[in-house]
Motif scaffolding. Structure first.
Motif, PDB file in Angstrom:
ATOM      1  N   CYS A 204      13.007  54.411  22.831  1.00 42.69           N
ATOM      2  CA  CYS A 204      13.795  55.533  22.321  1.00 42.69           C
ATOM      3  C   CYS A 204      14.702  56.025  23.450  1.00 42.69           C
ATOM      4  O   CYS A 204      14.614  55.540  24.582  1.00 42.69           O
ATOM      5  CB  CYS A 204      12.887  56.647  21.791  1.00 42.69           C
ATOM      6  SG  CYS A 204      11.991  57.545  23.065  1.00 42.69           S
ATOM      7  N   ASP A 205      15.571  56.975  23.132  1.00 47.67           N
ATOM      8  CA  ASP A 205      16.552  57.453  24.117  1.00 47.67           C
ATOM      9  C   ASP A 205      15.896  58.068  25.349  1.00 47.67           C
ATOM     10  O   ASP A 205      16.500  58.122  26.414  1.00 47.67           O
ATOM     11  CB  ASP A 205      17.476  58.501  23.495  1.00 47.67           C
ATOM     12  CG  ASP A 205      18.447  57.878  22.514  1.00 47.67           C
ATOM     13  OD1 ASP A 205      18.540  56.631  22.496  1.00 47.67           O
ATOM     14  OD2 ASP A 205      19.098  58.620  21.760  1.00 47.67           O
ATOM     15  N   ALA A 206      14.657  58.532  25.195  1.00 53.74           N
ATOM     16  CA  ALA A 206      14.000  59.194  26.324  1.00 53.74           C
ATOM     17  C   ALA A 206      13.351  58.211  27.279  1.00 53.74           C
ATOM     18  O   ALA A 206      13.228  58.490  28.466  1.00 53.74           O
ATOM     19  CB  ALA A 206      12.951  60.173  25.805  1.00 53.74           C
ATOM     20  N   ASN A 207      12.927  57.042  26.759  1.00 50.71           N
ATOM     21  CA  ASN A 207      12.178  56.131  27.634  1.00 50.71           C
ATOM     22  C   ASN A 207      12.853  54.787  27.856  1.00 50.71           C
ATOM     23  O   ASN A 207      12.308  53.913  28.541  1.00 50.71           O
ATOM     24  CB  ASN A 207      10.738  55.943  27.134  1.00 50.71           C
ATOM     25  CG  ASN A 207      10.667  55.214  25.801  1.00 50.71           C
ATOM     26  OD1 ASN A 207      11.633  54.612  25.349  1.00 50.71           O
ATOM     27  ND2 ASN A 207       9.504  55.268  25.166  1.00 50.71           N
TER      28      ASN A 207
ATOM     29  N   PHE B 239       8.476  63.105  22.592  1.00 51.20           N
ATOM     30  CA  PHE B 239       9.868  62.658  22.650  1.00 51.20           C
ATOM     31  C   PHE B 239      10.698  63.404  21.602  1.00 51.20           C
ATOM     32  O   PHE B 239      10.495  63.224  20.406  1.00 51.20           O
ATOM     33  CB  PHE B 239       9.972  61.151  22.363  1.00 51.20           C
ATOM     34  CG  PHE B 239       9.308  60.274  23.398  1.00 51.20           C
ATOM     35  CD1 PHE B 239       9.538  60.464  24.755  1.00 51.20           C
ATOM     36  CD2 PHE B 239       8.473  59.233  23.013  1.00 51.20           C
ATOM     37  CE1 PHE B 239       8.942  59.642  25.711  1.00 51.20           C
ATOM     38  CE2 PHE B 239       7.867  58.404  23.961  1.00 51.20           C
ATOM     39  CZ  PHE B 239       8.105  58.614  25.312  1.00 51.20           C
ATOM     40  N   ARG B 240      11.640  64.224  22.078  1.00 56.81           N
ATOM     41  CA  ARG B 240      12.495  64.942  21.133  1.00 56.81           C
ATOM     42  C   ARG B 240      13.885  65.056  21.711  1.00 56.81           C
ATOM     43  O   ARG B 240      14.034  65.377  22.896  1.00 56.81           O
ATOM     44  CB  ARG B 240      11.957  66.353  20.881  1.00 56.81           C
ATOM     45  CG  ARG B 240      10.853  66.434  19.847  1.00 56.81           C
ATOM     46  CD  ARG B 240      10.573  67.887  19.474  1.00 56.81           C
ATOM     47  NE  ARG B 240      10.087  68.661  20.608  1.00 56.81           N
ATOM     48  CZ  ARG B 240      10.606  69.825  21.004  1.00 56.81           C
ATOM     49  NH1 ARG B 240      11.648  70.348  20.356  1.00 56.81           N
ATOM     50  NH2 ARG B 240      10.105  70.464  22.051  1.00 56.81           N
ATOM     51  N   GLY B 241      14.894  64.786  20.878  1.00 62.88           N
ATOM     52  CA  GLY B 241      16.283  64.990  21.304  1.00 62.88           C
ATOM     53  C   GLY B 241      16.661  64.193  22.540  1.00 62.88           C
ATOM     54  O   GLY B 241      17.459  64.649  23.356  1.00 62.88           O
ATOM     55  N   GLY B 242      16.088  62.998  22.688  1.00 63.23           N
ATOM     56  CA  GLY B 242      16.438  62.155  23.827  1.00 63.23           C
ATOM     57  C   GLY B 242      15.757  62.551  25.117  1.00 63.23           C
ATOM     58  O   GLY B 242      16.111  62.061  26.185  1.00 63.23           O
ATOM     59  N   TRP B 243      14.761  63.444  25.043  1.00 66.59           N
ATOM     60  CA  TRP B 243      14.036  63.891  26.233  1.00 66.59           C
ATOM     61  C   TRP B 243      12.543  63.647  26.084  1.00 66.59           C
ATOM     62  O   TRP B 243      12.001  63.662  24.986  1.00 66.59           O
ATOM     63  CB  TRP B 243      14.220  65.394  26.450  1.00 66.59           C
ATOM     64  CG  TRP B 243      15.576  65.855  26.874  1.00 66.59           C
ATOM     65  CD1 TRP B 243      16.461  66.567  26.106  1.00 66.59           C
ATOM     66  CD2 TRP B 243      16.196  65.684  28.158  1.00 66.59           C
ATOM     67  NE1 TRP B 243      17.590  66.842  26.850  1.00 66.59           N
ATOM     68  CE2 TRP B 243      17.452  66.316  28.106  1.00 66.59           C
ATOM     69  CE3 TRP B 243      15.802  65.054  29.346  1.00 66.59           C
ATOM     70  CZ2 TRP B 243      18.330  66.338  29.187  1.00 66.59           C
ATOM     71  CZ3 TRP B 243      16.676  65.079  30.421  1.00 66.59           C
ATOM     72  CH2 TRP B 243      17.933  65.710  30.335  1.00 66.59           C
TER      73      TRP B 243
END
Lengths: 572, 572
Positions: free
Chosen positions: A7-10, B423-427
């Motif tokens: 995902c965008d976070a990891n 994981f939420r909103g790319g963070w």
């Protein structure tokens, strides 16, 4: 475990752009770039790069488009290392020492959409563009690719503006017009996307366009910072041209470490000493030839070093005698080996503490070895180029140096054949000949075509050169093969010297310091210095031509003497 | 440019395994691991790991299978960090301070296929396996997942064998039986594949299984070596348990730098001082509590440090007073902040040269800040957890610390809900509360649930604790919220002290050093020290319970006094 998706976070694509974004946040008010009286902070550099990226996008530069630049080590050159990929485009830095014809060839082959030109190189760029236009007119054949003329942007001096222009657009004007709110920088979606296109200097063949990925550039940068042990906040002097493998990745690396880039227009002794002294330079990179410049500087050009200056050198093995002398001045030399295709240095001569106890000559000899693979390379070795078998780790068995890992180039642009030739059996073939020592350190013995084979014995021209550099009067040395009717080849030495020295003295020096079969049979003194390529590499093919003609003359002379002897005999 | 495909030579999946392969080649004869009289070279360590990987494969351990280990910092624990992924499996290191029930829970949740047990922990492992077997018998419900019992391997002492066994298999026996020619180590095909599964200590909720990818582990290792500026050949003392985020990645990192791992069975002052002195230790990691152990060591346990020892500390902000004292001993402290989900440290308090000029108190306070994001993180910030808006960079605005980048975990094993929440909103949401200072450095103000809200003011328990540690007689301090009828909550301090000290004196010290509203209303002296979790974290929930009961008692006492007053008044 397989059910856990990216995902965008990891999962963030690896890209050197993130180094600048981080620097703008983490080192916001620290000095990023100094050039004369011009000075920027990381926040400003990031802002300027965003604006330039935005301006490029507004000019319809988009993904995978090539943006070329012809410039010395100036702030604009530095900024474009981030701004161009931030526009999704591919940076193509052109060697400023090339002639107009070669520049035109690169512009044509790369299909550059934009061409940024420093004011000093406007005449060269103008000539190159003329070549390109005339190519364009010449290509009547419909089957031939149409030549597109790039958008030209002049870069005026950021310290002392000259007013020079080439075409309509100017660099600072683009930056002031760029508006990231209207054209936001591009997000890297795939780390395999291209970031840079670097043409090899092509001493022996047509230039090849080496393509780097964002991933490769990122990993190579990390590697080099680690291998060279660059701590936080280095003060980095730009002596190495940024157009050499993107400054061996330190364009990106200085941002990663929140350091300061000290830019100078020309690599001249006085300018180097002044910059080192004024800005307390801690790090610089250069080819060994720059050492000679520093060592031979006039007394009024010299300044004492304010601190140890760490120098990463490569491009050619530094002659041990030169390393010894430069370190006595206060420089600390680390030797690396690399090539454009490896995104810069691939092997670094990692120092071992126990070597500190050795005498300076032994230390310099160890330092002249190319060393061990950088940590992001998966493997480096020396193999038989036919069987791919690894050679014995005995410091003697010769083979080709091969590399493997994610910092190796994507391939050659529009040259599937050369790409296929370079990648074989899971390795990248460097074309360089070397050995592996017992301690695992690799040492180059020669560029493939520079091995001299004499009477069945391989002679490394580099080894002979190292001995020649040990002679106090030798300034430059190059050794090539000279044809020989009996031995096949023999070594021929070309020297630039200071003061008076005779061939006999050089040969005597060699006899004392190397095996007999390696001693040059001929020594040629070059009063004008050795012929070099635009990148400063000695043009050995020219020397080989000279050596060949000398051999021919000597053979004719010998024949003439034999004939005379026969005639004299017949008269008896 | 898109036509240049990945190949084996230029795209190698990122994996820490490559660090060991490289070390075996580059640092072959250098010492890799020391433990008592046992000593290995990198060549030997690689060979042993290959054999163990092969043995695991011959036991049918295959891709994505979990291999658990319950052991202190011994060579086997180190080797398994490479051998298990070299078998394609996932390493699960279990906290040795857990009770049998918790160990069983982890074995069950992870579905461990093999379970390696150090001889010292055989009783604990036996109890855990009994729990597991009884779970297995209890699960009559067919719908319930069947509990599988792992293959058990005992690890005898590699220095002084004890003969202790648990089941049929023993570690050294597996290594001697492993044959890489029959079962070659697995090649990593996808860098997103899992390499490790680490259960969070779970002070407040059920343990969660954090999964790392090969990519994340590789990048995090690179990050930390760079951020901490670990040069070539460190001598690394294993004080931090390897079961803590794989030793904050230094299990892999020491191989990447060709260093020496100094293993000790127990983190005791005498053993630490002896190892530092005997092996000239250059680096170690630990929680701030270890500083107290070092500082309080008995005179006969102490040894002078042979050189500066670089210490990376984290897990809790080190109290400035402790940093000052430990640095006077010759340790150089770097402070990092991280969590299991970030593959260890994510922020490092990068030192700035200009801070050298500050007094030691100011330096220690700066050092106690968590710092800036490591270089492989794409971003780190402090945001409003609801709106995701970034807080002002003023050192005051509180928000939640969030991270983003390829070194963040893949997710929680078999827990989609917790993964989605993190994981939420790319963070990635850390759950920690902090601020961003003007210079971009992040400072934790509290674990989310440890903020004390008193009369509408947020009080950071960490700040109050830092002041308490500044008192010369305070050895340990923890501050929690105590319910208060008027203010809602007030701070309550729990202390372990040396010598005699009264509550009034502590409160006077606080009044002098902090805003009035922050001063603890109550000080409780804990003669037995503070209650801690198995990982050494203070169990604040226990302290909160005590604080609550004190508050109840005080309220009752107050009511009683009011009643008595009313009665007394009525008698007048």
């Amino acid at each position: 475990m397989d059910m856990l998706p990216k995902c965008d976070a990891n999962y963030v694509p690896l890209s050197p752009i993130t180094f600048l974004q981080r620097a703008a946040s983490v080192y916001a008010n620290r000095t990023s770039v100094i050039y004369g009286n011009a000075c920027y902070t990381w926040k400003q550099t990031y802002d300027r790069c965003r604006r330039l990226a935005s301006a490029l996008r507004s000019l319809n530069i988009s993904k995978n488009d090539v943006v070329s630049i012809l410039a010395p080590n100036i702030p604009a050159m530095y900024e474009m290392h981030f701004a161009v990929p931030m526009a999704g485009a591919v940076l193509n830095t052109i060697n400023t020492r090339l002639d107009a014809r070669s520049v035109a060839t690169i512009l044509r082959h790369s299909e550059a959409k934009a061409f940024f030109v420093d004011h000093q190189f406007i005449p060269l760029a103008r000539d190159a563009l003329k070549e390109l236009v005339s190519d364009s007119c010449d290509s009547h054949d419909a089957a031939e690719e149409a030549v597109s003329i790039p958008l030209v942007v002049a870069i005026d001096d950021q310290d002392v503006p000259t007013g020079a222009r080439l075409g309509e657009l100017e660099y600072e004007q683009l930056i002031s017009l760029g508006d990231p709110r209207r054209h936001a920088p591009v997000q890297v979606e795939d780390e395999w996307d291209p970031i840079a296109l670097n043409y090899t200097s092509g001493t022996t063949s047509a230039p090849k366009g080496v393509v780097y990925s964002h991933r490769g550039a990122f990993l190579s940068t990390m590697s080099l910072l680690l291998q060279w042990e660059v701590g936080a906040g280095p003060v980095y002097l730009w002596t190495l041209p940024m157009f050499h493998c993107n400054g061996w990745t330190f364009t990106w690396g200085v941002a990663a470490r929140g350091g300061t880039n000290v830019c100078i227009r020309a690599t001249k002794p006085a300018e180097m000493y002044r910059a080192i002294s004024n800005h307390r330079v801690s790090h610089m990179c250069c080819a060994p030839t720059v050492f000679s410049m520093i060592l031979e500087a006039a007394p009024d050009e010299r300044r004492p070093l304010p601190n140890t200056v760490h120098v990463l050198t490569g491009g050619a093995p530094p002659p041990p005698a030169v390393v010894e002398r430069i370190e006595r001045l206060g420089f600390h030399v680390t030797h690396a080996y690399g090539l454009t295709e490896a995104t810069g240095p691939a092997l670094v001569c990692e120092w071992q503490d126990q070597w500190d106890a050795l005498d300076s000559g032994a230390r310099a000899r160890l330092k002249a070895r190319q060393g061990v693979s950088v940590v992001t390379l998966a493997d480096a070795d020396v193999v038989d180029p036919e069987t791919l078998a690894r050679v014995a780790r005995d410091g003697r068995a010769l083979g080709e140096i091969v590399l493997r890992g994610s910092s190796i180039m994507k391939g050659y642009y529009k040259d599937a054949e050369a790409t296929a030739k370079a990648f074989r059996g899971g390795w990248f073939f460097t074309g360089d000949v070397g050995v592996v020592h017992e301690d695992g350190y690799i040492e180059i013995k020669d560029r493939s075509k520079d091995v001299i084979i004499s009477g069945g014995e391989n002679i490394s021209s580099v080894e002979v050169e190292a001995v020649l550099y040990g002679h106090p009067k030798v300034v430059e040395a190059a050794v090539v093969a000279m044809p020989h009717k009996h031995w096949g080849e023999t070594p021929c030495a070309f020297l630039a010297v200071k003061g008076e020295v005779k061939e006999e003295e050089i040969i005597r020096h060699c006899r004392k310091n190397m095996a007999k079969f390696m001693v040059p049979k001929k020594v040629v003194f070059m009063e004008e210095g050795l012929p070099k390529t635009s990148t400063g590499k000695v043009q050995k093919f020219q020397l080989r031509a000279i050596a060949k003609s000398i051999a021919c003359k000597e053979e004719e002379e010998e024949k003439r003497m034999q004939r005379e002897q026969v005639i004299a005999m017949s008269r008896l």
